[in-house]
Motif scaffolding. Sequence first.
Motif, mmCIF file in Angstrom:
data_model
loop_
_atom_site.group_PDB
_atom_site.id
_atom_site.type_symbol
_atom_site.label_atom_id
_atom_site.label_comp_id
_atom_site.label_asym_id
_atom_site.label_seq_id
_atom_site.Cartn_x
_atom_site.Cartn_y
_atom_site.Cartn_z
ATOM 1 N N LEU A 54 1.119 5.153 11.550
ATOM 2 C CA LEU A 54 0.820 5.101 10.125
ATOM 3 C C LEU A 54 0.093 3.807 9.799
ATOM 4 C CD1 LEU A 54 1.324 6.506 7.375
ATOM 5 C CD2 LEU A 54 3.496 5.295 7.271
ATOM 6 N N ASP A 55 -1.144 3.936 9.329
ATOM 7 C CA ASP A 55 -1.894 2.796 8.804
ATOM 8 C C ASP A 55 -1.763 2.864 7.297
ATOM 9 O OD1 ASP A 55 -3.025 1.739 11.212
ATOM 10 O OD2 ASP A 55 -4.429 3.431 11.226
ATOM 11 N N MET A 56 -1.322 1.768 6.705
ATOM 12 C CA MET A 56 -1.081 1.802 5.266
ATOM 13 C C MET A 56 -1.424 0.463 4.635
ATOM 14 S SD MET A 56 3.018 1.877 5.517
ATOM 15 C CE MET A 56 3.748 0.930 6.829
ATOM 16 N N THR A 57 -1.793 0.532 3.379
ATOM 17 C CA THR A 57 -2.005 -0.678 2.603
ATOM 18 C C THR A 57 -0.788 -0.850 1.719
ATOM 19 O OG1 THR A 57 -4.387 -0.394 2.639
ATOM 20 C CG2 THR A 57 -3.490 -1.857 0.953
ATOM 21 N N MET A 58 -0.005 -1.881 2.028
ATOM 22 C CA MET A 58 1.229 -2.127 1.288
ATOM 23 C C MET A 58 0.952 -3.099 0.147
ATOM 24 S SD MET A 58 4.217 -2.146 4.187
ATOM 25 C CE MET A 58 5.477 -1.411 3.115
ATOM 26 N N THR A 59 1.617 -2.861 -0.968
ATOM 27 C CA THR A 59 1.449 -3.646 -2.180
ATOM 28 C C THR A 59 2.636 -4.583 -2.352
ATOM 29 O OG1 THR A 59 0.270 -1.788 -3.164
ATOM 30 C CG2 THR A 59 1.089 -3.478 -4.674
ATOM 31 N N GLU A 60 2.369 -5.768 -2.829
ATOM 32 C CA GLU A 60 3.389 -6.790 -3.077
ATOM 33 C C GLU A 60 4.235 -6.416 -4.289
ATOM 34 O OE1 GLU A 60 5.744 -9.988 -3.057
ATOM 35 O OE2 GLU A 60 4.320 -9.561 -1.491
ATOM 36 N N LEU A 61 5.520 -6.771 -4.219
ATOM 37 C CA LEU A 61 6.408 -6.581 -5.355
ATOM 38 C C LEU A 61 7.474 -7.677 -5.349
ATOM 39 C CD1 LEU A 61 7.011 -4.685 -7.757
ATOM 40 C CD2 LEU A 61 8.605 -3.481 -6.265
ATOM 41 N N ASN A 62 7.589 -8.397 -6.430
ATOM 42 C CA ASN A 62 8.657 -9.371 -6.685
ATOM 43 C C ASN A 62 8.694 -10.590 -5.763
ATOM 44 O OD1 ASN A 62 9.702 -7.750 -8.789
ATOM 45 N ND2 ASN A 62 10.753 -6.505 -7.280
ATOM 46 N N ASN A 117 9.197 -10.656 -2.673
ATOM 47 C CA ASN A 117 10.177 -10.512 -1.593
ATOM 48 C C ASN A 117 10.001 -9.244 -0.767
ATOM 49 O OD1 ASN A 117 11.221 -8.496 -3.258
ATOM 50 N ND2 ASN A 117 12.928 -9.737 -3.960
ATOM 51 N N GLU A 118 9.021 -8.419 -1.121
ATOM 52 C CA GLU A 118 8.860 -7.145 -0.435
ATOM 53 C C GLU A 118 7.445 -6.607 -0.588
ATOM 54 O OE1 GLU A 118 10.555 -3.762 -3.230
ATOM 55 O OE2 GLU A 118 11.685 -5.637 -3.465
ATOM 56 N N LYS A 119 7.096 -5.701 0.326
ATOM 57 C CA LYS A 119 5.860 -4.925 0.258
ATOM 58 C C LYS A 119 6.278 -3.462 0.243
ATOM 59 C CE LYS A 119 2.882 -8.365 1.038
ATOM 60 N NZ LYS A 119 1.833 -8.796 0.148
ATOM 61 N N TYR A 120 5.530 -2.641 -0.490
ATOM 62 C CA TYR A 120 5.877 -1.224 -0.556
ATOM 63 C C TYR A 120 4.642 -0.353 -0.398
ATOM 64 C CZ TYR A 120 4.037 -0.893 -5.284
ATOM 65 O OH TYR A 120 3.197 -0.898 -6.373
ATOM 66 N N SER A 170 12.529 8.892 -2.534
ATOM 67 C CA SER A 170 12.288 9.757 -1.380
ATOM 68 C C SER A 170 10.922 9.550 -0.741
ATOM 69 C CB SER A 170 12.426 11.224 -1.795
ATOM 70 O OG SER A 170 11.466 11.539 -2.788
ATOM 71 N N ASP A 171 10.090 8.665 -1.337
ATOM 72 C CA ASP A 171 8.747 8.521 -0.773
ATOM 73 C C ASP A 171 8.157 7.111 -0.850
ATOM 74 O OD1 ASP A 171 8.309 8.376 -3.503
ATOM 75 O OD2 ASP A 171 6.713 9.870 -3.516
ATOM 76 N N THR A 172 8.995 6.102 -1.079
ATOM 77 C CA THR A 172 8.484 4.732 -1.143
ATOM 78 C C THR A 172 9.078 3.917 -0.002
ATOM 79 O OG1 THR A 172 8.259 4.894 -3.551
ATOM 80 C CG2 THR A 172 8.207 2.683 -2.586
ATOM 81 N N LEU A 173 8.208 3.568 0.944
ATOM 82 C CA LEU A 173 8.589 2.744 2.086
ATOM 83 C C LEU A 173 8.563 1.289 1.645
ATOM 84 C CD1 LEU A 173 9.125 2.672 5.187
ATOM 85 C CD2 LEU A 173 6.653 2.344 5.441
ATOM 86 N N VAL A 174 9.625 0.547 1.955
ATOM 87 C CA VAL A 174 9.715 -0.852 1.549
ATOM 88 C C VAL A 174 10.014 -1.713 2.771
ATOM 89 C CG1 VAL A 174 10.821 -2.505 -0.003
ATOM 90 C CG2 VAL A 174 10.648 -0.109 -0.689
ATOM 91 N N GLU A 205 5.101 -15.235 6.598
ATOM 92 C CA GLU A 205 3.796 -15.873 6.822
ATOM 93 C C GLU A 205 2.737 -14.832 7.182
ATOM 94 O OE1 GLU A 205 1.833 -18.975 9.961
ATOM 95 O OE2 GLU A 205 3.877 -19.375 9.277
ATOM 96 N N ALA A 206 3.091 -13.856 8.003
ATOM 97 C CA ALA A 206 2.141 -12.819 8.409
ATOM 98 C C ALA A 206 1.693 -11.968 7.227
ATOM 99 C CB ALA A 206 2.762 -11.932 9.484
ATOM 100 N N LEU A 207 2.601 -11.716 6.300
ATOM 101 C CA LEU A 207 2.275 -10.900 5.136
ATOM 102 C C LEU A 207 1.413 -11.642 4.126
ATOM 103 C CD1 LEU A 207 5.695 -9.103 4.652
ATOM 104 C CD2 LEU A 207 3.533 -8.068 5.407
#
Length: 164
Positions: free
Chosen positions: A79-87, A89-92, A119-123, A149-151
């Motif tokens: 799975l190649d995905m573009t994760m979005t920042e939230l708060n 402390n996490e990417k979703y 049921s469909d948000t990977l964090v 640091e990587a994120l």
Amino acid sequence: MKKHTLLYLLLLGFLTSCASHEKTTRHTNTNISPASSDNTSVEMTETNTAISITINEQTFAGTLISSPTTTAFKKLLPLDMTMTELNGNEKYYHLPQKLPTNPESIQTIQAGDLMLFGSDTLVLFYEDFSTSYSYTPLGNIANPSDLKEALGRGYSPITITLTK
């Protein structure tokens, strides 16, 4: 549609940023690193699945626990995905399909935890913090010390690849 998405993101941000001091039961930590200093790590078994999480050419080893949710999730890999920042402390990432869930009340999120919200948000969490919200555990990164640091810093989306 943009209003709906913005409202969802605001609600998701509110829900995940609220802390709670209620005592709840945390799922068993599935770290597989033999160098782990805590006693909650488990050995890799036939029921766990090793995964690789690649962020900006840096690869992190992880494991998926054995569950109906991860069985369905593994069918989406690689799975190649573009994760979005939230708060801060996490990417979703919103998965292309809903997965079966078994949400648990999680007392403390740990850096490296990989979970399903709804049921469909990977964090993917990169900070430790307390929460009163429920997630379906998927697995975690064995050694998340360089994960933050990587994120990257800030709220820029980032491309991440998950493979078996």
